[in-house]
Motif scaffolding. Structure first.
Motif, PDB file in Angstrom:
ATOM      1  N   GLN A   1      50.211  -0.361  47.661  1.00 28.48           N
ATOM      2  CA  GLN A   1      49.441  -0.906  46.550  1.00 28.48           C
ATOM      3  C   GLN A   1      49.006  -2.329  46.861  1.00 28.48           C
ATOM      4  O   GLN A   1      49.747  -3.096  47.453  1.00 28.48           O
ATOM      5  CB  GLN A   1      50.280  -0.925  45.271  1.00 28.48           C
ATOM      6  N   ALA A  94      37.312  -5.898  46.760  1.00 31.99           N
ATOM      7  CA  ALA A  94      37.850  -4.566  46.960  1.00 31.99           C
ATOM      8  C   ALA A  94      38.571  -4.490  48.293  1.00 31.99           C
ATOM      9  O   ALA A  94      38.290  -5.265  49.218  1.00 31.99           O
ATOM     10  CB  ALA A  94      36.732  -3.535  46.909  1.00 31.99           C
ATOM     11  N   ALA A  96      40.388  -1.431  51.123  1.00 31.76           N
ATOM     12  CA  ALA A  96      40.509  -0.012  51.465  1.00 31.76           C
ATOM     13  C   ALA A  96      41.128   0.113  52.842  1.00 31.76           C
ATOM     14  O   ALA A  96      40.432  -0.027  53.855  1.00 31.76           O
ATOM     15  CB  ALA A  96      39.142   0.664  51.434  1.00 31.76           C
ATOM     16  N   ILE A  99      39.251   2.787  55.297  1.00 28.38           N
ATOM     17  CA  ILE A  99      37.810   3.027  55.197  1.00 28.38           C
ATOM     18  C   ILE A  99      37.154   3.033  56.576  1.00 28.38           C
ATOM     19  O   ILE A  99      37.564   2.296  57.474  1.00 28.38           O
ATOM     20  CB  ILE A  99      37.162   1.987  54.267  1.00 28.38           C
ATOM     21  N   SER A 103      31.143   3.990  55.667  1.00 27.26           N
ATOM     22  CA  SER A 103      31.377   4.041  54.216  1.00 27.26           C
ATOM     23  C   SER A 103      31.502   2.672  53.561  1.00 27.26           C
ATOM     24  O   SER A 103      31.727   2.587  52.353  1.00 27.26           O
ATOM     25  CB  SER A 103      32.654   4.830  53.927  1.00 27.26           C
ATOM     26  N   ARG A 108      32.450   3.889  46.043  1.00 27.87           N
ATOM     27  CA  ARG A 108      33.379   4.992  45.765  1.00 27.87           C
ATOM     28  C   ARG A 108      34.435   5.138  46.859  1.00 27.87           C
ATOM     29  O   ARG A 108      35.450   5.819  46.651  1.00 27.87           O
ATOM     30  CB  ARG A 108      32.600   6.298  45.630  1.00 27.87           C
ATOM     31  N   GLN A 109      34.222   4.543  48.010  1.00 26.68           N
ATOM     32  CA  GLN A 109      35.151   4.686  49.132  1.00 26.68           C
ATOM     33  C   GLN A 109      36.230   3.614  49.161  1.00 26.68           C
ATOM     34  O   GLN A 109      37.086   3.624  50.029  1.00 26.68           O
ATOM     35  CB  GLN A 109      34.368   4.673  50.447  1.00 26.68           C
ATOM     36  N   TRP A 110      36.159   2.662  48.218  1.00 21.25           N
ATOM     37  CA  TRP A 110      37.124   1.563  48.192  1.00 21.25           C
ATOM     38  C   TRP A 110      38.227   1.879  47.188  1.00 21.25           C
ATOM     39  O   TRP A 110      37.967   2.308  46.062  1.00 21.25           O
ATOM     40  CB  TRP A 110      36.411   0.254  47.845  1.00 21.25           C
ATOM     41  N   ASN A 111      39.475   1.644  47.608  1.00 19.77           N
ATOM     42  CA  ASN A 111      40.633   2.114  46.838  1.00 19.77           C
ATOM     43  C   ASN A 111      41.098   1.127  45.774  1.00 19.77           C
ATOM     44  O   ASN A 111      41.544   1.531  44.702  1.00 19.77           O
ATOM     45  CB  ASN A 111      41.812   2.382  47.789  1.00 19.77           C
ATOM     46  N   TYR A 112      41.053  -0.166  46.088  1.00 18.06           N
ATOM     47  CA  TYR A 112      41.644  -1.173  45.214  1.00 18.06           C
ATOM     48  C   TYR A 112      40.576  -2.171  44.798  1.00 18.06           C
ATOM     49  O   TYR A 112      39.770  -2.618  45.612  1.00 18.06           O
ATOM     50  CB  TYR A 112      42.778  -1.903  45.940  1.00 18.06           C
ATOM     51  N   TRP A 113      40.628  -2.532  43.508  1.00 22.42           N
ATOM     52  CA  TRP A 113      39.617  -3.414  42.932  1.00 22.42           C
ATOM     53  C   TRP A 113      40.254  -4.494  42.082  1.00 22.42           C
ATOM     54  O   TRP A 113      41.253  -4.266  41.404  1.00 22.42           O
ATOM     55  CB  TRP A 113      38.666  -2.604  42.043  1.00 22.42           C
TER      56      TRP A 113
END
Length: 123
Positions: A1, A94, A96, A99, A103, A108-113
């Motif tokens: 995380q 963001a 990821a 990645i 991408s 949409r391809q990035w996990n954390y914001w």
């Protein structure tokens, strides 16, 4: 995380500069792909810049914005110069871990914001 918190936004005039920061926690950002996106009212989230092994920029900000990171501070930055009214938006960072290069520009391809920081540029 990974937890991300942006700061540094504000109200500036056209031609001014701002530096945005994105403080990360939960893991080191060393070698972690990271990016800045922005979203203006009524518009989709838009790619601004990314850093992986290299740096990548949207055409609209190339030559004016610089993405960088300080691994010791676990912080990502976006230096924005020669700001224009069309740069007005909420800016999000963001991350990821996995990645791929093709991408990077797709939100949409990035996990954390992060929640974002508002930038307003007046003319």
């Amino acid at each position: 995380q990974v937890q991300l918190v942006e700061s540094g936004g504000g109200l500036v005039q056209a031609g001014d500069s701002l530096r945005l920061s994105c403080a990360a926690s939960g893991r080191t950002i060393n070698n972690l792909p990271m990016a800045w996106f922005r979203q203006a009212p009524g518009k989709e989230r838009e790619f601004v810049a990314a850093t992986r092994r290299n740096t990548f920029y949207a055409d609209s900000v190339k030559g004016r914005f610089t993405i960088s990171r300080d691994n010791a501070k676990n912080t990502l930055y976006l230096q924005m110069n020669s700001l224009k009214p069309e740069d007005t938006a909420v800016y999000h960072c963001a991350a990821a871990p996995g990645i791929i290069l093709s991408s990077l520009r797709d939100p949409r391809q990035w996990n954390y914001w992060g929640h974002g920081t508002q930038v307003n540029v007046s003319s």
